[in-house]
Design a protein around this motif. Structure first.
Motif, PDB file in Angstrom:
ATOM      1  N   ILE A 283       0.832  -1.215   0.000  1.00 22.58           N
ATOM      2  CA  ILE A 283       0.000   0.000   0.000  1.00 22.58           C
ATOM      3  C   ILE A 283       0.860   1.256   0.000  1.00 22.58           C
ATOM      4  CG2 ILE A 283      -0.278   0.273   2.496  1.00 22.58           C
ATOM      5  CD1 ILE A 283      -3.000   0.714  -0.192  1.00 22.58           C
ATOM      6  N   ARG A 284       2.049   1.202   0.560  1.00 19.87           N
ATOM      7  CA  ARG A 284       2.929   2.383   0.529  1.00 19.87           C
ATOM      8  C   ARG A 284       3.393   2.684  -0.889  1.00 19.87           C
ATOM      9  NH1 ARG A 284       7.729   1.649   4.257  1.00 19.87           N
ATOM     10  NH2 ARG A 284       7.955   3.914   4.217  1.00 19.87           N
ATOM     11  N   GLN A 285       3.488   1.644  -1.712  1.00 23.20           N
ATOM     12  CA  GLN A 285       3.843   1.881  -3.108  1.00 23.20           C
ATOM     13  C   GLN A 285       2.672   2.517  -3.856  1.00 23.20           C
ATOM     14  OE1 GLN A 285       5.341  -1.586  -5.120  1.00 23.20           O
ATOM     15  NE2 GLN A 285       7.092  -1.820  -3.749  1.00 23.20           N
ATOM     16  N   GLN A 286       1.480   2.069  -3.565  1.00 19.00           N
ATOM     17  CA  GLN A 286       0.300   2.568  -4.273  1.00 19.00           C
ATOM     18  C   GLN A 286      -0.193   3.896  -3.715  1.00 19.00           C
ATOM     19  OE1 GLN A 286      -1.032   1.169  -7.069  1.00 19.00           O
ATOM     20  NE2 GLN A 286       0.752  -0.159  -6.944  1.00 19.00           N
ATOM     21  N   VAL A 287      -0.087   4.059  -2.390  1.00 21.30           N
ATOM     22  CA  VAL A 287      -0.568   5.283  -1.729  1.00 21.30           C
ATOM     23  C   VAL A 287       0.535   5.780  -0.789  1.00 21.30           C
ATOM     24  CG1 VAL A 287      -2.455   6.370  -0.455  1.00 21.30           C
ATOM     25  CG2 VAL A 287      -2.889   4.286  -1.790  1.00 21.30           C
ATOM     26  N   PRO A 288       1.552   6.443  -1.342  1.00 23.00           N
ATOM     27  CA  PRO A 288       2.643   6.956  -0.499  1.00 23.00           C
ATOM     28  C   PRO A 288       2.100   7.875   0.595  1.00 23.00           C
ATOM     29  CG  PRO A 288       3.202   7.128  -2.829  1.00 23.00           C
ATOM     30  CD  PRO A 288       1.753   6.752  -2.771  1.00 23.00           C
ATOM     31  N   GLY A 289       2.726   7.777   1.754  1.00 23.91           N
ATOM     32  CA  GLY A 289       2.287   8.591   2.884  1.00 23.91           C
ATOM     33  C   GLY A 289       1.362   7.874   3.840  1.00 23.91           C
ATOM     34  N   THR A 290       0.973   6.632   3.517  1.00 30.46           N
ATOM     35  CA  THR A 290       0.157   5.846   4.433  1.00 30.46           C
ATOM     36  C   THR A 290       0.967   5.499   5.673  1.00 30.46           C
ATOM     37  OG1 THR A 290      -1.084   4.890   2.579  1.00 30.46           O
ATOM     38  CG2 THR A 290      -1.212   3.745   4.688  1.00 30.46           C
ATOM     39  N   VAL A 291       0.345   5.621   6.836  1.00 27.55           N
ATOM     40  CA  VAL A 291       1.019   5.322   8.105  1.00 27.55           C
ATOM     41  C   VAL A 291       0.205   4.284   8.872  1.00 27.55           C
ATOM     42  CG1 VAL A 291       2.273   7.491   8.272  1.00 27.55           C
ATOM     43  CG2 VAL A 291      -0.062   7.349   9.150  1.00 27.55           C
ATOM     44  N   PHE A 292       0.822   3.685   9.916  1.00 28.29           N
ATOM     45  CA  PHE A 292       0.279   2.464  10.489  1.00 28.29           C
ATOM     46  C   PHE A 292       0.358   2.453  12.015  1.00 28.29           C
ATOM     47  CE2 PHE A 292       2.326   1.847   6.421  1.00 28.29           C
ATOM     48  CZ  PHE A 292       1.352   1.209   5.663  1.00 28.29           C
ATOM     49  N   ALA A 293      -0.524   1.619  12.584  1.00 33.66           N
ATOM     50  CA  ALA A 293      -0.490   1.337  14.017  1.00 33.66           C
ATOM     51  C   ALA A 293      -0.896  -0.109  14.235  1.00 33.66           C
ATOM     52  CB  ALA A 293      -1.419   2.269  14.787  1.00 33.66           C
ATOM     53  N   SER A 294      -0.400  -0.699  15.319  1.00 36.44           N
ATOM     54  CA  SER A 294      -0.682  -2.087  15.666  1.00 36.44           C
ATOM     55  C   SER A 294      -1.297  -2.134  17.062  1.00 36.44           C
ATOM     56  CB  SER A 294       0.614  -2.901  15.643  1.00 36.44           C
ATOM     57  OG  SER A 294       0.423  -4.191  16.191  1.00 36.44           O
ATOM     58  N   ILE A 295      -2.426  -2.832  17.189  1.00 43.99           N
ATOM     59  CA  ILE A 295      -3.095  -3.002  18.479  1.00 43.99           C
ATOM     60  C   ILE A 295      -2.889  -4.441  18.934  1.00 43.99           C
ATOM     61  CG2 ILE A 295      -5.316  -2.931  19.666  1.00 43.99           C
ATOM     62  CD1 ILE A 295      -6.104  -0.757  17.573  1.00 43.99           C
ATOM     63  N   ARG A 296      -2.352  -4.601  20.124  1.00 45.89           N
ATOM     64  CA  ARG A 296      -1.941  -5.921  20.627  1.00 45.89           C
ATOM     65  C   ARG A 296      -2.377  -6.092  22.079  1.00 45.89           C
ATOM     66  NH1 ARG A 296       4.359  -4.668  19.129  1.00 45.89           N
ATOM     67  NH2 ARG A 296       4.020  -3.965  16.972  1.00 45.89           N
ATOM     68  N   GLU A 297      -1.946  -7.194  22.686  1.00 47.86           N
ATOM     69  CA  GLU A 297      -2.032  -7.419  24.133  1.00 47.86           C
ATOM     70  C   GLU A 297      -3.435  -7.189  24.677  1.00 47.86           C
ATOM     71  OE1 GLU A 297       0.872  -4.524  24.915  1.00 47.86           O
ATOM     72  OE2 GLU A 297       2.448  -5.721  23.962  1.00 47.86           O
ATOM     73  N   ALA A 298      -4.369  -8.016  24.179  1.00 50.46           N
ATOM     74  CA  ALA A 298      -5.771  -7.935  24.600  1.00 50.46           C
ATOM     75  C   ALA A 298      -6.317  -6.522  24.452  1.00 50.46           C
ATOM     76  CB  ALA A 298      -5.940  -8.428  26.028  1.00 50.46           C
ATOM     77  N   GLY A 299      -5.849  -5.841  23.422  1.00 55.94           N
ATOM     78  CA  GLY A 299      -6.338  -4.512  23.125  1.00 55.94           C
ATOM     79  C   GLY A 299      -5.753  -3.408  23.971  1.00 55.94           C
ATOM     80  N   GLU A 300      -4.859  -3.736  24.877  1.00 56.09           N
ATOM     81  CA  GLU A 300      -4.296  -2.716  25.766  1.00 56.09           C
ATOM     82  C   GLU A 300      -3.041  -2.074  25.191  1.00 56.09           C
ATOM     83  OE1 GLU A 300      -5.994  -1.721  28.253  1.00 56.09           O
ATOM     84  OE2 GLU A 300      -7.461  -3.341  28.211  1.00 56.09           O
ATOM     85  N   GLY A 301      -2.327  -2.778  24.332  1.00 59.94           N
ATOM     86  CA  GLY A 301      -1.099  -2.251  23.746  1.00 59.94           C
ATOM     87  C   GLY A 301      -1.366  -1.558  22.423  1.00 59.94           C
ATOM     88  N   PHE A 302      -0.886  -0.340  22.281  1.00 59.18           N
ATOM     89  CA  PHE A 302      -1.089   0.439  21.063  1.00 59.18           C
ATOM     90  C   PHE A 302       0.277   0.924  20.598  1.00 59.18           C
ATOM     91  CE2 PHE A 302      -2.516   3.470  18.065  1.00 59.18           C
ATOM     92  CZ  PHE A 302      -3.862   3.265  17.824  1.00 59.18           C
ATOM     93  N   TYR A 303       0.680   0.491  19.395  1.00 59.25           N
ATOM     94  CA  TYR A 303       2.012   0.778  18.874  1.00 59.25           C
ATOM     95  C   TYR A 303       1.863   1.526  17.552  1.00 59.25           C
ATOM     96  CZ  TYR A 303       3.309  -2.721  22.320  1.00 59.25           C
ATOM     97  OH  TYR A 303       3.473  -3.405  23.498  1.00 59.25           O
ATOM     98  N   ALA A 304       2.037   2.831  17.600  1.00 53.75           N
ATOM     99  CA  ALA A 304       1.810   3.675  16.432  1.00 53.75           C
ATOM    100  C   ALA A 304       3.118   4.260  15.916  1.00 53.75           C
ATOM    101  CB  ALA A 304       0.842   4.803  16.772  1.00 53.75           C
ATOM    102  N   GLN A 305       3.207   4.359  14.600  1.00 54.83           N
ATOM    103  CA  GLN A 305       4.272   5.179  14.049  1.00 54.83           C
ATOM    104  C   GLN A 305       4.122   6.606  14.582  1.00 54.83           C
ATOM    105  OE1 GLN A 305       3.631   3.950   9.658  1.00 54.83           O
ATOM    106  NE2 GLN A 305       5.713   4.779   9.724  1.00 54.83           N
ATOM    107  N   GLY A 306       5.243   7.305  14.709  1.00 55.72           N
ATOM    108  CA  GLY A 306       5.164   8.686  15.158  1.00 55.72           C
ATOM    109  C   GLY A 306       4.274   9.513  14.261  1.00 55.72           C
ATOM    110  N   GLU A 307       4.337   9.271  12.947  1.00 59.67           N
ATOM    111  CA  GLU A 307       3.523  10.017  12.002  1.00 59.67           C
ATOM    112  C   GLU A 307       2.030   9.703  12.182  1.00 59.67           C
ATOM    113  OE1 GLU A 307       7.486   9.079   9.959  1.00 59.67           O
ATOM    114  OE2 GLU A 307       6.067   8.097  11.327  1.00 59.67           O
ATOM    115  N   TYR A 308       1.730   8.482  12.629  1.00 58.93           N
ATOM    116  CA  TYR A 308       0.343   8.125  12.901  1.00 58.93           C
ATOM    117  C   TYR A 308      -0.160   8.889  14.127  1.00 58.93           C
ATOM    118  CZ  TYR A 308      -3.874   5.315  13.412  1.00 58.93           C
ATOM    119  OH  TYR A 308      -5.192   4.916  13.490  1.00 58.93           O
ATOM    120  N   ALA A 309       0.631   8.875  15.190  1.00 60.19           N
ATOM    121  CA  ALA A 309       0.232   9.583  16.416  1.00 60.19           C
ATOM    122  C   ALA A 309       0.028  11.071  16.156  1.00 60.19           C
ATOM    123  CB  ALA A 309       1.272   9.356  17.506  1.00 60.19           C
TER     124      ALA A 309
END
Length: 284
Positions: free
Chosen positions: A109-135
């Motif tokens: 998707i970064r090739q098709q839509v440059p500038g897309t940013v991401f986050a991952s939700i883990r640990e029974a929904g309590e852990g949130f891991y975002a790129q700085g650009e996402y935050a």
């Protein structure tokens, strides 16, 4: 089974579980639960019916409104990827998207839509891991949490572990447009949707609100035919189609309307309460 609109028929089959989306469905636009809706939920519980929130939110977001809605039992979070008990914290199930699938999707998707940013939700929904650009793009209303609690991680760190929900957003491309781009990639191994929020939500293949609800019903010994579900957004469509009776809100997206058996009033007009009240009257 039949349950019609105003002046129509009533519920003629057993009703054992009510599953409801939250934002845009059970909740008013100010994120409150109306007194009428609370009375309807309490009446259902008093009749021995399970009342279950089924949401894209994480447990932290459900707990924000749990007291107002009377939720203290099972909840389905992350669009059905997580089944958790709100009081005991017991996890009934978790379904994760593998890191290799996340990486393949992110690279494509970064090739098709440059500038897309991401986050991952883990640990029974309590852990949130975002790129700085996402935050930087996020607000507290997006994920029902302060962006300062999301972390500021590199893309490699975001992609490094399995996710209950993998989230994509773009500063300029709308979520529906970004979802079209994701689906056009031709990749398999995941399920992508959107809930009307500012991002696209990706789960493991086959994981939807319907899949999570089916797992919970199996655990509770509830038949599919004995379920009533409410929703308003594209991520509710599978659940509305799966339930014994699927009800779309008056404010619902066309995908939700098309999947439902009927349409009730909007979330601002107590549409959930209207249907529950009639269903309970039919059971009586």
């Amino acid at each position: 089974m039949s349950f019609g609109g105003a002046g129509g028929s009533v519920w003629l089959m057993p009703l054992r579980l009510i599953a409801s989306d939250l934002d845009g469905t059970l909740l008013r636009d100010d994120l409150s639960v109306s007194p009428r809706t609370r009375r309807a939920l309490d009446a259902a519980r008093a009749a021995g019916i399970h009342v279950v929130p089924v949401t894209a939110r994480q447990p932290v977001g459900v707990r924000r409104i749990a007291q107002g809605a009377g939720f203290d039992g099972w909840a389905l979070c992350s669009n059905g990827a997580l089944g958790i008990h709100l009081t005991t914290g017991e996890v009934l199930f978790e379904r994760h998207l593998a890191p290799e699938m996340q990486r393949a999707l992110a690279e494509a998707i970064r090739q098709q839509v440059p500038g897309t940013v991401f986050a991952s939700i883990r640990e029974a929904g309590e852990g949130f891991y975002a790129q700085g650009e996402y935050a930087d793009l996020a607000s507290e209303t997006d994920h029902k949490r302060d962006p300062a609690t999301m972390g500021r991680y590199s893309l490699d760190e975001v992609l490094s572990a399995p996710s209950l929900k993998f989230v994509l957003r773009h500063p300029e491309v709308s979520p529906p447009e970004l979802l079209v781009a994701v689906r056009a990639l031709g990749l398999t191994g995941f399920h992508a949707t959107h809930s009307g929020a500012a991002f696209v939500e990706v789960a493991a293949e086959g994981i939807t609100k319907a899949a999570g609800l089916a797992l919970l019903c199996e655990n509770l010994g509830v038949a599919q035919a004995d379920t009533l579900a409410f929703g308003d957004a594209p991520n509710d469509a599978e659940m509305l189609a799966w339930a014994g009776r699927g009800v779309a809100m008056g404010n619902a997206h066309p995908e939700a309307r098309a999947a439902a058996d009927e349409v009730t009033l909007s979330n601002e007009e107590d549409g959930v309460a209207v249907v529950i009240e009639r269903a309970l009257a039919g059971l009586g």
